[in-house]
Design a protein around this motif. Structure first.
Motif, PDB file in Angstrom:
ATOM      1  N   VAL A 171       0.896  -0.940  -0.249  1.00 32.64           N
ATOM      2  CA  VAL A 171      -0.154  -0.225  -0.211  1.00 32.64           C
ATOM      3  C   VAL A 171       0.516   1.509  -0.214  1.00 32.64           C
ATOM      4  CG1 VAL A 171      -2.093   1.580   1.219  1.00 32.64           C
ATOM      5  CG2 VAL A 171      -1.649  -1.360   1.256  1.00 32.64           C
ATOM      6  N   ALA A 172       0.815   2.138  -1.525  1.00 36.78           N
ATOM      7  CA  ALA A 172       1.723   3.282  -0.970  1.00 36.78           C
ATOM      8  C   ALA A 172       1.048   4.318  -0.006  1.00 36.78           C
ATOM      9  CB  ALA A 172       1.532   3.784  -2.614  1.00 36.78           C
ATOM     10  N   PRO A 173       1.802   4.977   0.949  1.00 36.86           N
ATOM     11  CA  PRO A 173       2.035   6.398   0.742  1.00 36.86           C
ATOM     12  C   PRO A 173       1.213   7.238   0.162  1.00 36.86           C
ATOM     13  CG  PRO A 173       3.994   5.792   1.300  1.00 36.86           C
ATOM     14  CD  PRO A 173       3.967   5.152  -0.051  1.00 36.86           C
ATOM     15  N   GLU A 174       0.138   7.898   1.403  1.00 36.77           N
ATOM     16  CA  GLU A 174      -0.907   8.785   0.503  1.00 36.77           C
ATOM     17  C   GLU A 174      -0.346  10.216  -0.093  1.00 36.77           C
ATOM     18  OE1 GLU A 174      -4.970   7.870   3.284  1.00 36.77           O
ATOM     19  OE2 GLU A 174      -3.834   9.361   4.534  1.00 36.77           O
ATOM     20  N   ALA A 175       0.626  10.524   0.944  1.00 35.33           N
ATOM     21  CA  ALA A 175       1.578  11.220   0.927  1.00 35.33           C
ATOM     22  C   ALA A 175       2.573  11.934   0.461  1.00 35.33           C
ATOM     23  CB  ALA A 175       0.613  13.027   0.289  1.00 35.33           C
ATOM     24  N   ALA A 176       3.461  12.425   0.080  1.00 32.06           N
ATOM     25  CA  ALA A 176       4.572  13.003   1.174  1.00 32.06           C
ATOM     26  C   ALA A 176       3.832  14.546   1.509  1.00 32.06           C
ATOM     27  CB  ALA A 176       5.798  13.040   0.109  1.00 32.06           C
ATOM     28  N   VAL A 177       4.504  14.648   2.800  1.00 36.16           N
ATOM     29  CA  VAL A 177       4.182  15.895   3.214  1.00 36.16           C
ATOM     30  C   VAL A 177       5.618  16.701   3.489  1.00 36.16           C
ATOM     31  CG1 VAL A 177       3.058  16.559   5.927  1.00 36.16           C
ATOM     32  CG2 VAL A 177       2.312  15.398   4.102  1.00 36.16           C
ATOM     33  N   ALA A 178       5.384  17.867   3.769  1.00 38.95           N
ATOM     34  CA  ALA A 178       6.185  19.092   4.393  1.00 38.95           C
ATOM     35  C   ALA A 178       5.685  20.075   4.952  1.00 38.95           C
ATOM     36  CB  ALA A 178       7.711  20.039   2.931  1.00 38.95           C
ATOM     37  N   PHE A 179       6.677  20.973   5.975  1.00 45.46           N
ATOM     38  CA  PHE A 179       6.267  21.784   6.141  1.00 45.46           C
ATOM     39  C   PHE A 179       7.704  23.408   6.428  1.00 45.46           C
ATOM     40  CE2 PHE A 179       4.412  18.262   9.243  1.00 45.46           C
ATOM     41  CZ  PHE A 179       3.122  18.710   9.050  1.00 45.46           C
ATOM     42  N   ASP A 180       6.341  24.162   5.716  1.00 44.96           N
ATOM     43  CA  ASP A 180       7.396  25.399   5.804  1.00 44.96           C
ATOM     44  C   ASP A 180       6.945  26.921   7.252  1.00 44.96           C
ATOM     45  OD1 ASP A 180       9.130  24.136   3.397  1.00 44.96           O
ATOM     46  OD2 ASP A 180       7.028  24.227   2.560  1.00 44.96           O
ATOM     47  N   LEU A 181       7.563  26.591   7.756  1.00 44.05           N
ATOM     48  CA  LEU A 181       7.349  27.899   8.401  1.00 44.05           C
ATOM     49  C   LEU A 181       7.674  29.602   7.380  1.00 44.05           C
ATOM     50  CD1 LEU A 181       9.840  27.857  11.060  1.00 44.05           C
ATOM     51  CD2 LEU A 181       7.163  27.666  11.361  1.00 44.05           C
ATOM     52  N   VAL A 182       6.257  30.230   6.677  1.00 43.82           N
ATOM     53  CA  VAL A 182       6.080  31.040   5.797  1.00 43.82           C
ATOM     54  C   VAL A 182       5.756  31.878   6.613  1.00 43.82           C
ATOM     55  CG1 VAL A 182       5.859  29.549   4.303  1.00 43.82           C
ATOM     56  CG2 VAL A 182       3.889  30.191   5.337  1.00 43.82           C
ATOM     57  N   PRO A 183       5.386  34.042   6.021  1.00 42.73           N
ATOM     58  CA  PRO A 183       5.016  34.714   6.626  1.00 42.73           C
ATOM     59  C   PRO A 183       3.862  34.746   6.877  1.00 42.73           C
ATOM     60  CG  PRO A 183       6.537  35.310   4.732  1.00 42.73           C
ATOM     61  CD  PRO A 183       6.648  33.730   4.320  1.00 42.73           C
ATOM     62  N   SER A 184       3.651  35.372   7.815  1.00 40.34           N
ATOM     63  CA  SER A 184       2.361  35.280   8.327  1.00 40.34           C
ATOM     64  C   SER A 184       1.116  36.175   7.368  1.00 40.34           C
ATOM     65  CB  SER A 184       2.257  35.260   9.803  1.00 40.34           C
ATOM     66  OG  SER A 184       0.983  35.999  10.154  1.00 40.34           O
ATOM     67  N   PRO A 185      -0.217  35.726   8.192  1.00 37.83           N
ATOM     68  CA  PRO A 185      -0.546  37.061   7.186  1.00 37.83           C
ATOM     69  C   PRO A 185      -0.761  37.937   8.194  1.00 37.83           C
ATOM     70  CG  PRO A 185      -2.554  35.274   7.659  1.00 37.83           C
ATOM     71  CD  PRO A 185      -0.875  34.605   7.800  1.00 37.83           C
ATOM     72  N   ASP A 186      -1.177  38.102   9.500  1.00 32.22           N
ATOM     73  CA  ASP A 186      -1.357  39.294   9.586  1.00 32.22           C
ATOM     74  C   ASP A 186       0.256  39.134  10.494  1.00 32.22           C
ATOM     75  OD1 ASP A 186      -1.563  41.125  11.409  1.00 32.22           O
ATOM     76  OD2 ASP A 186      -3.156  40.066  12.545  1.00 32.22           O
ATOM     77  N   PRO A 187       1.409  39.959  10.312  1.00 26.87           N
ATOM     78  CA  PRO A 187       2.469  39.949  11.583  1.00 26.87           C
ATOM     79  C   PRO A 187       2.067  40.085  12.424  1.00 26.87           C
ATOM     80  CG  PRO A 187       2.682  41.388   8.970  1.00 26.87           C
ATOM     81  CD  PRO A 187       1.039  40.265   8.946  1.00 26.87           C
ATOM     82  N   ALA A 188       1.158  41.807  12.837  1.00 24.07           N
ATOM     83  CA  ALA A 188       1.185  41.564  14.396  1.00 24.07           C
ATOM     84  C   ALA A 188       0.642  40.626  15.326  1.00 24.07           C
ATOM     85  CB  ALA A 188      -0.171  42.856  14.267  1.00 24.07           C
ATOM     86  N   LEU A 189       0.263  39.964  14.961  1.00 26.27           N
ATOM     87  CA  LEU A 189      -0.011  37.655  15.681  1.00 26.27           C
ATOM     88  C   LEU A 189       0.982  37.533  16.109  1.00 26.27           C
ATOM     89  CD1 LEU A 189      -3.639  37.045  14.153  1.00 26.27           C
ATOM     90  CD2 LEU A 189      -2.866  38.833  16.706  1.00 26.27           C
ATOM     91  N   GLY A 190       2.174  37.565  15.295  1.00 25.26           N
ATOM     92  CA  GLY A 190       2.790  36.557  15.175  1.00 25.26           C
ATOM     93  C   GLY A 190       4.136  36.783  13.670  1.00 25.26           C
ATOM     94  N   PRO A 191       4.988  36.537  13.463  1.00 28.67           N
ATOM     95  CA  PRO A 191       5.462  36.881  12.308  1.00 28.67           C
ATOM     96  C   PRO A 191       5.062  35.018  11.437  1.00 28.67           C
ATOM     97  CG  PRO A 191       7.099  36.177  14.009  1.00 28.67           C
ATOM     98  CD  PRO A 191       6.323  35.843  14.449  1.00 28.67           C
ATOM     99  N   LEU A 192       5.670  34.365  11.710  1.00 27.30           N
ATOM    100  CA  LEU A 192       5.558  33.247  10.718  1.00 27.30           C
ATOM    101  C   LEU A 192       3.776  31.880  11.110  1.00 27.30           C
ATOM    102  CD1 LEU A 192       8.925  31.683  11.382  1.00 27.30           C
ATOM    103  CD2 LEU A 192       8.347  33.377   9.026  1.00 27.30           C
ATOM    104  N   VAL A 193       3.684  31.598  10.078  1.00 30.76           N
ATOM    105  CA  VAL A 193       3.005  30.448  10.258  1.00 30.76           C
ATOM    106  C   VAL A 193       3.613  29.549   9.510  1.00 30.76           C
ATOM    107  CG1 VAL A 193       0.826  31.706  10.569  1.00 30.76           C
ATOM    108  CG2 VAL A 193       1.669  31.292   8.317  1.00 30.76           C
ATOM    109  N   THR A 194       2.742  27.691  10.313  1.00 28.87           N
ATOM    110  CA  THR A 194       3.019  26.723   9.692  1.00 28.87           C
ATOM    111  C   THR A 194       2.567  26.752   8.733  1.00 28.87           C
ATOM    112  OG1 THR A 194       3.732  26.008  11.718  1.00 28.87           O
ATOM    113  CG2 THR A 194       3.443  24.449  10.024  1.00 28.87           C
TER     114      THR A 194
END
Length: 398
Positions: A111-134
């Protein structure tokens, strides 16, 4: 044969044991917690049944030593793909009609895996809350692209230390803290979820939380969750046809009742972290309003104090932390108050915080708080620098 309590203490080094348990059960449960499961069929009967689709080969694979995900950022600005899972859902609730509750990144030989997954820290849509999101990247999707209605959420595994003590908190104590209509007008309207465990308070007991993880993360069946195919859906025919590993157990499942009992005994006996007292830091914590949800102490079984810093209730955390879909009793923006005991250990490991690892520091995690926590967040932001530093040092010591 019984294992001496002194030997058991070596297995569980953080603090005093939180629950009375048979030492032999706990020792056997630890072995099951650490066991590397294998796919069926296998010569190691009793250890087979993994998958056919899965995200880890053991409980310790996500909770090493009973701890949580190791989510420290890597030099390339990503998080280890093994540190988080991708949950799926839509406005209708959890799950995707093809990929199920969770993207499974591993599979057996058939049974093949469903997907390959990666998690990038990218700029937040609201930098006032936090600089990055996952950010989430899904590649090599085995059954085609996700439908437009399906949304994704990254989730990290929380630490399990002290979970047995939280299980012992009487329902009446939580009902007394709940205020869904905000009758006292303090802006805090916590309410009970479907249970008390998990990011969305879905599971009511340590046992149900354990069986849910066994099924979804390892593809292992139990008496209460007997589907040998785990998180496979009707669209994944190869997974449904693959061998399973009941191994002739009387219960007809891959983790029979006696084995599950010892596993739950071990998890329930994981000792709670103990913080050094800091009256000044706790006074700041309370005056800022943090203690309205992160209740420093609950009365556990027999009145035993449980200093977990949670009320185990659901709270609306505002649009900044809104997830992709509702789960159980929880709306998209509602999350169960995270227990803060052991927070310092995560900080010392460099782990990122919040449900998806978006916050690099405690300061960032606080700034992401909104909704019912907005007043406390604003009080924190208004503290003089020396007092803010004292409060953060207090939290790092939990």
């Amino acid at each position: 044969m019984r294992i001496a309590v002194a030997t058991l203490a070596l297995l569980l080094p953080l603090a005093a044991l939180p629950v009375a348990a048979d030492p032999l059960d706990v020792a056997v449960g630890k072995a099951l917690f650490d066991r590397m499961w294998v796919p069926s069929p296998a010569s190691t009967r009793g250890s087979d049944g993994l998958g056919p689709l899965y995200t880890a080969r053991s409980c310790a694979g996500c909770h090493a030593g009973g701890g949580g995900s190791r989510t420290a950022a890597r030099p390339d600005g990503t998080i280890d793909p093994k540190a988080l899972v991708v949950r799926l859902g839509s406005d209708a609730g959890p799950g995707d009609p093809v990929y199920g509750l969770q993207v499974q990144t591993l599979g057996t030989a058939v049974v093949a895996p469903e997907a390959a997954v990666a998690f990038d820290l990218v700029p937040s849509p609201d930098p006032a809350l936090g600089p990055l999101v996952t950010g989430i990247r899904l590649d090599a999707l085995a059954y085609g692209a996700l439908p437009p209605a399906t949304r994704t959420e990254a989730r990290r595994a929380p630490a399990l230390h002290g979970i047995g003590l939280l299980a012992g908190v009487p329902d009446d104590a939580l009902n007394a803290l709940a205020d869904p209509a905000d009758r006292d007008g303090d802006g805090i309207s916590g309410r009970l979820g479907s249970g008390r465990f998990g990011w969305k308070a879905l599971e009511p007991t340590v046992e149900s939380q354990t069986t849910a993880a066994l099924l979804t993360d390892l593809g292992l069946s139990t008496v209460d969750r007997p589907d040998h195919a785990g998180d496979c859906t009707a669209a994944e025919a190869a997974c449904l046809r693959a061998p399973h590993g009941d191994g002739g157990h009387a219960d007809g499942v891959e983790v029979p009742a006696d084995a599950l009992r010892t596993l739950v005994a071990y998890v329930s006996a994981l000792p709670a972290p103990v913080a050094a007292p800091d009256p000044r830091g706790e006074a700041l914590f309370r005056s800022a309003g943090c203690a309205a949800c992160h209740v420093p102490e609950l009365a556990g079984a027999g009145g035993q104090p449980v200093r977990a810093f949670t009320d185990l209730l659901l709270h609306d955390m505002g649009p900044g932390l809104e997830g992709g879909f509702p789960e159980g009793e929880a709306s998209r923006a509602e999350w169960r108050t995270a227990a803060l005991w052991g927070l310092g250990r995560a900080v010392r490991h460099g782990d990122r915080l919040l449900h998806d690892g978006r916050a690099a520091t405690i300061d960032e995690a606080i700034r992401w708080h909104g909704g019912e926590a907005a007043r406390a967040r604003d009080r924190y932001r208004d503290l003089p620098p020396a007092e803010a530093a004292r409060l953060l040092a207090y939290l790092e010591g939990l």
